[in-house]
Design a protein around this motif. Sequence first.
Motif, PDB file in Angstrom:
ATOM      1  N   MET A 217       0.826  -1.201   0.000  1.00 40.53           N
ATOM      2  CA  MET A 217       0.000   0.000   0.000  1.00 40.53           C
ATOM      3  C   MET A 217       0.863   1.255   0.000  1.00 40.53           C
ATOM      4  SD  MET A 217      -2.966  -1.288  -0.110  1.00 40.53           S
ATOM      5  CE  MET A 217      -2.080  -2.565  -0.980  1.00 40.53           C
TER       6      MET A 217
ATOM      7  N   ARG B  68       3.014   2.809  -1.782  1.00 40.81           N
ATOM      8  CA  ARG B  68       3.648   2.925  -3.101  1.00 40.81           C
ATOM      9  C   ARG B  68       4.744   3.971  -3.153  1.00 40.81           C
ATOM     10  NH1 ARG B  68       1.143   0.944  -8.022  1.00 40.81           N
ATOM     11  NH2 ARG B  68       0.544  -1.107  -7.274  1.00 40.81           N
TER      12      ARG B  68
ATOM     13  N   MET C  70       8.399 -13.213  13.181  1.00 38.25           N
ATOM     14  CA  MET C  70       8.434 -12.280  14.296  1.00 38.25           C
ATOM     15  C   MET C  70       7.824 -10.933  13.946  1.00 38.25           C
ATOM     16  SD  MET C  70      12.068 -12.459  16.222  1.00 38.25           S
ATOM     17  CE  MET C  70      12.095 -10.980  17.194  1.00 38.25           C
TER      18      MET C  70
ATOM     19  N   ARG D  56       0.044  -9.996   8.809  1.00 39.05           N
ATOM     20  CA  ARG D  56       0.089  -8.794   9.632  1.00 39.05           C
ATOM     21  C   ARG D  56      -1.237  -8.605  10.375  1.00 39.05           C
ATOM     22  NH1 ARG D  56       2.130  -3.716   6.990  1.00 39.05           N
ATOM     23  NH2 ARG D  56       1.063  -4.325   5.085  1.00 39.05           N
TER      24      ARG D  56
ATOM     25  N   GLU E  57      -1.839  -8.325  14.464  1.00 40.46           N
ATOM     26  CA  GLU E  57      -2.572  -7.259  15.121  1.00 40.46           C
ATOM     27  C   GLU E  57      -3.774  -7.771  15.913  1.00 40.46           C
ATOM     28  OE1 GLU E  57      -1.826  -3.690  14.724  1.00 40.46           O
ATOM     29  OE2 GLU E  57       0.057  -4.654  14.206  1.00 40.46           O
TER      30      GLU E  57
ATOM     31  N   LEU F   5      17.963 -11.193  17.912  1.00 43.63           N
ATOM     32  CA  LEU F   5      18.573  -9.890  18.209  1.00 43.63           C
ATOM     33  C   LEU F   5      18.816  -9.104  16.920  1.00 43.63           C
ATOM     34  CD1 LEU F   5      19.785  -8.117  20.488  1.00 43.63           C
ATOM     35  CD2 LEU F   5      21.998  -9.094  19.902  1.00 43.63           C
TER      36      LEU F   5
ATOM     37  N   ILE G 273      15.640  -7.609  15.976  1.00 48.26           N
ATOM     38  CA  ILE G 273      15.293  -6.499  16.859  1.00 48.26           C
ATOM     39  C   ILE G 273      16.166  -5.281  16.564  1.00 48.26           C
ATOM     40  CG2 ILE G 273      15.231  -5.719  19.252  1.00 48.26           C
ATOM     41  CD1 ILE G 273      13.189  -7.800  18.481  1.00 48.26           C
TER      42      ILE G 273
ATOM     43  N   VAL H  85      17.806  -3.751  24.708  1.00 49.39           N
ATOM     44  CA  VAL H  85      16.489  -3.749  25.355  1.00 49.39           C
ATOM     45  C   VAL H  85      16.287  -2.461  26.138  1.00 49.39           C
ATOM     46  CG1 VAL H  85      15.082  -4.841  27.101  1.00 49.39           C
ATOM     47  CG2 VAL H  85      16.307  -6.239  25.462  1.00 49.39           C
ATOM     48  N   LEU H  86      17.350  -2.012  26.834  1.00 45.07           N
ATOM     49  CA  LEU H  86      17.197  -0.845  27.690  1.00 45.07           C
ATOM     50  C   LEU H  86      17.062   0.445  26.891  1.00 45.07           C
ATOM     51  CD1 LEU H  86      19.694  -1.541  30.614  1.00 45.07           C
ATOM     52  CD2 LEU H  86      17.238  -1.905  30.562  1.00 45.07           C
TER      53      LEU H  86
ATOM     54  N   ARG I 245      11.284  11.968  11.916  1.00 44.66           N
ATOM     55  CA  ARG I 245      10.255  12.796  12.531  1.00 44.66           C
ATOM     56  C   ARG I 245      10.864  14.071  13.089  1.00 44.66           C
ATOM     57  NH1 ARG I 245       5.937   8.649  15.212  1.00 44.66           N
ATOM     58  NH2 ARG I 245       4.991   8.176  13.214  1.00 44.66           N
TER      59      ARG I 245
ATOM     60  N   PRO J 279       5.730  -0.959  20.803  1.00 43.10           N
ATOM     61  CA  PRO J 279       5.047  -2.250  20.877  1.00 43.10           C
ATOM     62  C   PRO J 279       5.167  -3.033  19.583  1.00 43.10           C
ATOM     63  CG  PRO J 279       3.528  -0.420  21.289  1.00 43.10           C
ATOM     64  CD  PRO J 279       4.869   0.164  21.079  1.00 43.10           C
ATOM     65  N   ALA J 280       5.520  -2.331  18.508  1.00 41.81           N
ATOM     66  CA  ALA J 280       5.684  -3.017  17.227  1.00 41.81           C
ATOM     67  C   ALA J 280       6.715  -4.126  17.366  1.00 41.81           C
ATOM     68  CB  ALA J 280       6.143  -2.033  16.163  1.00 41.81           C
ATOM     69  N   VAL J 281       7.666  -3.891  18.237  1.00 39.14           N
ATOM     70  CA  VAL J 281       8.794  -4.799  18.308  1.00 39.14           C
ATOM     71  C   VAL J 281       8.674  -5.725  19.507  1.00 39.14           C
ATOM     72  CG1 VAL J 281      11.270  -4.893  18.208  1.00 39.14           C
ATOM     73  CG2 VAL J 281      10.087  -2.846  17.467  1.00 39.14           C
ATOM     74  N   LEU J 282       8.138  -5.211  20.572  1.00 35.60           N
ATOM     75  CA  LEU J 282       8.146  -5.984  21.794  1.00 35.60           C
ATOM     76  C   LEU J 282       6.718  -6.377  22.166  1.00 35.60           C
ATOM     77  CD1 LEU J 282      10.697  -3.752  23.667  1.00 35.60           C
ATOM     78  CD2 LEU J 282      11.124  -5.843  22.434  1.00 35.60           C
ATOM     79  N   PRO J 283       6.273  -7.490  21.631  1.00 31.46           N
ATOM     80  CA  PRO J 283       4.906  -7.906  21.924  1.00 31.46           C
ATOM     81  C   PRO J 283       4.732  -8.142  23.412  1.00 31.46           C
ATOM     82  CG  PRO J 283       6.125  -9.671  20.876  1.00 31.46           C
ATOM     83  CD  PRO J 283       7.000  -8.458  20.844  1.00 31.46           C
TER      84      PRO J 283
END
Lengths: 247, 282, 339
Positions: free
Chosen positions: C1, C3, C52, C190, C194, C250, C253, C296-297, C312, C325-329
């Motif tokens: 999507m 493009r 993952m 995906r 979700e 890792l 991640i 992780v930290l 951004r 949260p995208a990475v750490l369920p």
Amino acid sequence: MSIRLRLERVARRFGGLQAVVDFSLTASAGERIAIIGPNGAGKTTLFNLISGELAPTGGRIELLGRDVTRMPPHRRAALGLGRTYQLTNLFPRLSVLENTLLAVVALRPMRYVAWWPLAAYRDPLDRAQALLAPLGLWERRDDPVAELSYGEQRQVEIALAMAPGPTVLLLDEPTSGLSAAETRIVHALLQGLPRTITVLLIEHDMGVAFDLADRMVVMHQGRILAEDTPEAVRRNPRVQEIYLGSA
Amino acid sequence: MFWITLVANGVAFGMLLFLIGSGLSLIFGVMRVVNLAHGSYYLIGAYLGTGVAAATNSFLLGIAAGVVATMLLGVVMQTAFLERFGGQILAQVLLTMGFLLLLADLSLWVWGGTPQILAIPDALSGSVRAGGFVFPRYRLFISLLSALVALALYLVLERTRLGAQVRAAVDDPEMAQGLGVNVPRLSTAMFALGAALAGLAGVLGSPILGVFPGADLEILTLALAVVIIGGLGSFPGTLVGSLFVGLADNIGKALFPELSYIAFFAPMALILAVRPRGLFGR
Amino acid sequence: MSRPATRRAWPVLGALVVAALLVVVAAPTYYVNLAVLALVYSLLAMSLNLLMGYAGLTSFGHAAFFGAAAYAAGILSLRYGVPFWPAAAAGIAVGTLLGAAYGILVAGSRGVYFLLITLALGQVTWGLTLRWVSMTGGDNGLPGITRPDLWLGWPLADVRGYYLFALLIAGICVALLALVVASPFGHALRGIRESPSRMRTLGYPVWGYAYAAFVVSAFFASVAGVLYVYYNGFVSHQNMQIAVSAQVALMVIIGGAGSFWGPAAGATLLVFMQNLLSSVTQRWMSVLGLLYIVVVLYQPSGLAGLVTQIRRRRAGRPEERVATPAVLPTAGDRNGWGR
């Protein structure tokens, strides 16, 4: 008139708690049934039993003449059952369009295609546009749904349930948490649903419920307290006492 | 005779596995944390216990050193690192992986690559004769001590307020929190207990298994098989799973050494296929 | 999507290919060796990312398929003198079949249970290979596997030739993965990440999708395993350990789970770090351990998250919450899907 959905003495126990007790109901093609009742009456549990997300501890469920009591949710959906959730259940980090496309292709054979881009298919895109444009969401198609307002998310919730073209639709409090203006939009959206679809509606907004329903079922402590036309239910003293309250 | 020795060894090893598996299972049950460093507690406990016992000539001091050190290790891991990532399974498992590597490398650094073994204390060496059967005294000691620990654990879990809180948290941590259980403090307690039990197993196991680089991973693997076969967070499940894996591993090693893992791998796969939550899991 | 994003990616992709080809001509042999490893682990990390990052299924046993394929190809070539192509095909088949078998055991689980079960299966597979000495060489592994004697415009026995070969194979695999990810099937994955419950009531057979994703992922991991064994000439139980499974996780991640190229970047970074650092310190394992903790930290959303943050900030947008949260369920996923 053909029977779309038939529940026979359906029951569900959680440990010692009877959430739904001997619940029987039939719904014909195109009928709109509102299910009302105080919180904890077992309404959402009932929907989970119909959709297959919970297995009943007793009774029998028929969808389009087929016994679906033990059928997994995705196969019930394939028979033409759609639902929305009281607590918005979307794909939060996917865009509005991606959300809608997932629903549009949910029952098409192309959902199994793993070797051709989804974006290359024209038809699902048109269908998604037809669903989103009337809601004013086509312009926002590339935004993640998590960034939409709550009212917009509730509308996507309904669009997703409508997308695969269900014949039986379960709507779990479509107007909950909406402002008066947003409620009017969703109310109009529901009024405009094709009369071929059988609708079961859980609703706390009595204005919406009484206006949309052909028939009303009042649930209390897992049982049917009353089942009648909206006018009759409105006048029923037991319903007034237990549910509508003297307030 | 062959069989009796085999079964006695299997039971002793199984009871050691119970000490390790019960901690892994409780930590998972209360926090839903997969603690990859659980085998490392065993390793550290074994090295420290062996070293201290050899230096002080006291088996008891060795046990104390191994248990206290691993308990502290567990508490630090939980309070300083894991606690902040409550509910984030991937963050937590990666943290424990970091500790697994750090502790393995640290032990390699301090104790080198040659396997070490703790001498069986005199009082426990030799064998016990009972009606024509001969049991190695030390293995009997391990089995009995572990059984005592298991009994104590059972009584705490079933009879005390703390135990009731643990059981509630295993069933549903959020619900337990809502009912006024202090889940963070309970989690720290579980880490202290689990690490200490694994450390104890390390010291106790050293005289029969030795301690060497890589023991952490072998023990972790067997402990994982224990909790998957028995069912996560289930006390009786862990006991049954431990004895089963201990026996299967020992008998398998004796009968078909090369494919001994099959002896508990096949049942584990079967259980996963039929009862994904384990024999006693819900 | 997305493009416009795809269009922007073309020049980047072109630059990558040019850089990858330049390596053969310009880089010293040592770096060509590292580049082969980077390719192998990139492919492995991208295969894991399908599970993952896209399907939201965190596997901690991925080394099993990588290792099984490497062992199978190595054993066939070494013990039975099977030539390159059939041995490679058999290696891929063995790894994929193992995935098909384990998939049955795990496809119904989710969240932390999925992690735990894949971990246990991976570990037991490792233990099995370690003890099966007569077949796998046990602790000593299998040394002496020779590179294929092929001629693709360049001898594969030469590391530069093998690099080109690995680049070609990895390139094909990445293109296939890109197709899978963009396809309706990839989108469904995906969706499952979700909200599996919504997917089910929409009509998707969620178990089947998870299973298929698992097998596809095992297939690509197997290709990486075969590429590895012929490059390295040696395979041992170390290639199957939890250390490998965790390291691949890792890499995903560090790169950013769910971003298509991120895991390859993470893999390349880690391969170079490991080899350059091991030449200056004996304590690489400690460094790696610390790296887990630091990642992780401090940067749980990975390189991809970092890029988003920088973009951004450049765009003058205020500090927005990056989608960690995208990475750490979370354990919230634990209400499993169907039992």
